[in-house]
Design an enzyme around this catalytic site. Structure first.
Site, PDB file in Angstrom:
ATOM      1  N   SER A  79      38.633  44.333  32.666  1.00  0.00           N
ATOM      2  CA  SER A  79      37.332  43.664  32.814  1.00  0.00           C
ATOM      3  C   SER A  79      36.156  44.598  32.534  1.00  0.00           C
ATOM      4  O   SER A  79      35.137  44.162  31.990  1.00  0.00           O
ATOM      5  CB  SER A  79      37.196  43.044  34.206  1.00  0.00           C
ATOM      6  OG  SER A  79      37.383  44.010  35.210  1.00  0.00           O
ATOM      7  N   CYS A 125      43.194  36.802  35.046  1.00  0.00           N
ATOM      8  CA  CYS A 125      43.275  38.207  35.472  1.00  0.00           C
ATOM      9  C   CYS A 125      41.937  38.925  35.245  1.00  0.00           C
ATOM     10  O   CYS A 125      40.978  38.633  35.958  1.00  0.00           O
ATOM     11  CB  CYS A 125      44.459  38.877  34.795  1.00  0.00           C
ATOM     12  SG  CYS A 125      45.045  40.304  35.715  1.00  0.00           S
ATOM     13  N   ARG A 176      39.660  43.796  42.644  1.00  0.00           N
ATOM     14  CA  ARG A 176      40.441  44.162  41.465  1.00  0.00           C
ATOM     15  C   ARG A 176      41.642  45.009  41.873  1.00  0.00           C
ATOM     16  O   ARG A 176      41.589  45.763  42.834  1.00  0.00           O
ATOM     17  CB  ARG A 176      39.578  44.967  40.492  1.00  0.00           C
ATOM     18  CG  ARG A 176      38.403  44.183  39.932  1.00  0.00           C
ATOM     19  CD  ARG A 176      37.558  45.072  39.045  1.00  0.00           C
ATOM     20  NE  ARG A 176      38.354  45.681  37.997  1.00  0.00           N
ATOM     21  CZ  ARG A 176      38.048  46.834  37.411  1.00  0.00           C
ATOM     22  NH1 ARG A 176      36.974  47.503  37.766  1.00  0.00           N
ATOM     23  NH2 ARG A 176      38.825  47.316  36.465  1.00  0.00           N
ATOM     24  N   ILE A 223      49.884  41.393  36.744  1.00  0.00           N
ATOM     25  CA  ILE A 223      49.816  42.739  36.155  1.00  0.00           C
ATOM     26  C   ILE A 223      48.464  43.349  36.536  1.00  0.00           C
ATOM     27  O   ILE A 223      47.437  42.955  35.997  1.00  0.00           O
ATOM     28  CB  ILE A 223      49.958  42.685  34.618  1.00  0.00           C
ATOM     29  CG1 ILE A 223      51.238  41.926  34.210  1.00  0.00           C
ATOM     30  CG2 ILE A 223      49.958  44.095  34.022  1.00  0.00           C
ATOM     31  CD1 ILE A 223      51.309  41.570  32.729  1.00  0.00           C
ATOM     32  N   ARG A 224      48.464  44.244  37.445  1.00  0.00           N
ATOM     33  CA  ARG A 224      47.211  44.837  37.964  1.00  0.00           C
ATOM     34  C   ARG A 224      46.171  43.742  38.249  1.00  0.00           C
ATOM     35  O   ARG A 224      45.025  43.821  37.852  1.00  0.00           O
ATOM     36  CB  ARG A 224      46.657  45.884  36.974  1.00  0.00           C
ATOM     37  CG  ARG A 224      47.564  47.094  36.816  1.00  0.00           C
ATOM     38  CD  ARG A 224      46.969  48.134  35.893  1.00  0.00           C
ATOM     39  NE  ARG A 224      46.680  47.588  34.586  1.00  0.00           N
ATOM     40  CZ  ARG A 224      45.468  47.426  34.086  1.00  0.00           C
ATOM     41  NH1 ARG A 224      44.421  47.806  34.760  1.00  0.00           N
ATOM     42  NH2 ARG A 224      45.310  46.909  32.887  1.00  0.00           N
ATOM     43  N   HIS A 228      48.840  35.530  34.917  1.00  0.00           N
ATOM     44  CA  HIS A 228      48.767  35.338  33.460  1.00  0.00           C
ATOM     45  C   HIS A 228      49.591  34.144  32.992  1.00  0.00           C
ATOM     46  O   HIS A 228      50.714  34.329  32.518  1.00  0.00           O
ATOM     47  CB  HIS A 228      49.329  36.585  32.762  1.00  0.00           C
ATOM     48  CG  HIS A 228      48.474  37.796  32.881  1.00  0.00           C
ATOM     49  ND1 HIS A 228      47.460  38.082  32.002  1.00  0.00           N
ATOM     50  CD2 HIS A 228      48.499  38.807  33.770  1.00  0.00           C
ATOM     51  CE1 HIS A 228      46.886  39.221  32.336  1.00  0.00           C
ATOM     52  NE2 HIS A 228      47.497  39.685  33.409  1.00  0.00           N
ATOM     53  N   GLU A 272      49.357  32.663  30.356  1.00  0.00           N
ATOM     54  CA  GLU A 272      49.561  32.775  28.897  1.00  0.00           C
ATOM     55  C   GLU A 272      50.798  33.607  28.562  1.00  0.00           C
ATOM     56  O   GLU A 272      51.214  33.656  27.412  1.00  0.00           O
ATOM     57  CB  GLU A 272      48.302  33.347  28.219  1.00  0.00           C
ATOM     58  CG  GLU A 272      48.057  34.836  28.385  1.00  0.00           C
ATOM     59  CD  GLU A 272      47.512  35.244  29.757  1.00  0.00           C
ATOM     60  OE1 GLU A 272      47.495  34.406  30.679  1.00  0.00           O
ATOM     61  OE2 GLU A 272      47.144  36.419  29.909  1.00  0.00           O
TER      62      GLU A 272
HETATM   63  N1  GLN Z   1      43.017  45.354  36.509  1.00  0.00           N
HETATM   64  C1  GLN Z   1      42.343  44.705  35.425  1.00  0.00           C
HETATM   65  C2  GLN Z   1      40.868  44.523  35.757  1.00  0.00           C
HETATM   66  O1  GLN Z   1      40.467  44.650  36.880  1.00  0.00           O
HETATM   67  C3  GLN Z   1      42.947  43.360  35.111  1.00  0.00           C
HETATM   68  C4  GLN Z   1      44.344  43.509  34.590  1.00  0.00           C
HETATM   69  C5  GLN Z   1      44.813  42.382  33.743  1.00  0.00           C
HETATM   70  O2  GLN Z   1      44.023  41.613  33.192  1.00  0.00           O
HETATM   71  N2  GLN Z   1      46.105  42.311  33.539  1.00  0.00           N
HETATM   72  O3  GLN Z   1      40.117  44.258  34.880  1.00  0.00           O
END
Ligand code: GLN
Length: 203
Positions: free
Chosen positions: A54, A84, A116, A144-145, A184, A186
């Site tokens: 982001s 995300c 985040r 994912i994160r 996600h 997608e």
């Molecule tokens: N950790 C990322 C963020 O804060 C997002 C990760 C993702 O889009 N897979 O922007």
């Protein structure tokens, strides 16, 4: 119907692919286009902000003069769907689990607050079956994160929850024509969440 996917960084083409499949499955005439410049916003019926990073998406969008027109378009009613990092971009407020509040350019169209990287680092990525309001059956959430949605105010509403440690956190939220998911959709090949949003914004 013409839907744009913000194409500055992250999982752009995965969304283009999902949109094309969703249009096909719905039997709708639809077009999915990649948005890289302010002029690409013209004539859109909705925009997807993909996952990625982001801070990078926000900084690049601002540098190329796309952030302000995008923010204005969404605030004036262009429906947005963020996954995300895209959900972070749509949030009114974002802070990081580790580094806390760090100013980063956001679109800020939804009255939600996100943390985040809530679930940890890349190696702590996981998948889990979720219940999402408006989607029948379970939906495989790929994290994912990912951010957690820790607050929804006004007419923003959390439509999917996940238990993480002792807390229950939001992982999807809806507000009028806008939708945000921490995970996600997608990356699953399952178009149900894309279709949920498309059906919600159809005029
Ligand atoms: N950790 C990322 C963020 O804060 C997002 C990760 C993702 O889009 N897979 O922007």
């Amino acid at each position: 119907m013409k839907i744009g996917v913000l194409g500055l960084q992250g999982g752009v083409y995965e969304h283009v692919y999902m949109l094309r499949r969703a249009f096909q499955e719905l039997g709708w005439q639809g077009e999915a286009v990649v948005v890289k410049k302010p002029q690409h916003l013209h004539g859109l019926d909705g925009i997807i902000v993909p996952g990625g990073e982001s801070t990078t998406i926000g900084i690049v969008a601002r540098r190329i003069g796309l952030l302000e027109p995008l923010r204005d378009a969404v605030k004036e009613g262009l429906p947005a769907f963020g996954t995300c990092a895209g959900a972070v971009m749509l949030a009114a407020k974002a802070r990081d689990r580790v580094v806390g509040e760090k100013s980063q350019p956001l679109i800020g169209a939804m009255s939600i607050e996100v943390i985040r990287n809530y679930f940890g680092r890349q190696r702590e990525s996981f998948e889990v079956d979720l219940e999402v309001e408006g989607v029948e059956g379970r939906f495989r959430g790929v994290f994912i994160r990912s951010p957690a949605i820790v607050k929804a105010e006004g007419d923003a509403k959390i439509i999917s929850w996940l238990k993480s440690g002792d807390s229950l956190v939001g992982v999807a939220a809806i507000q009028g024509p806008h939708l945000a998911t921490s995970f996600h959709p997608e990356l699953t090949g399952d178009t149900r969440i894309h279709k949920l949003w498309l059906q919600n914004i159809k005029r």
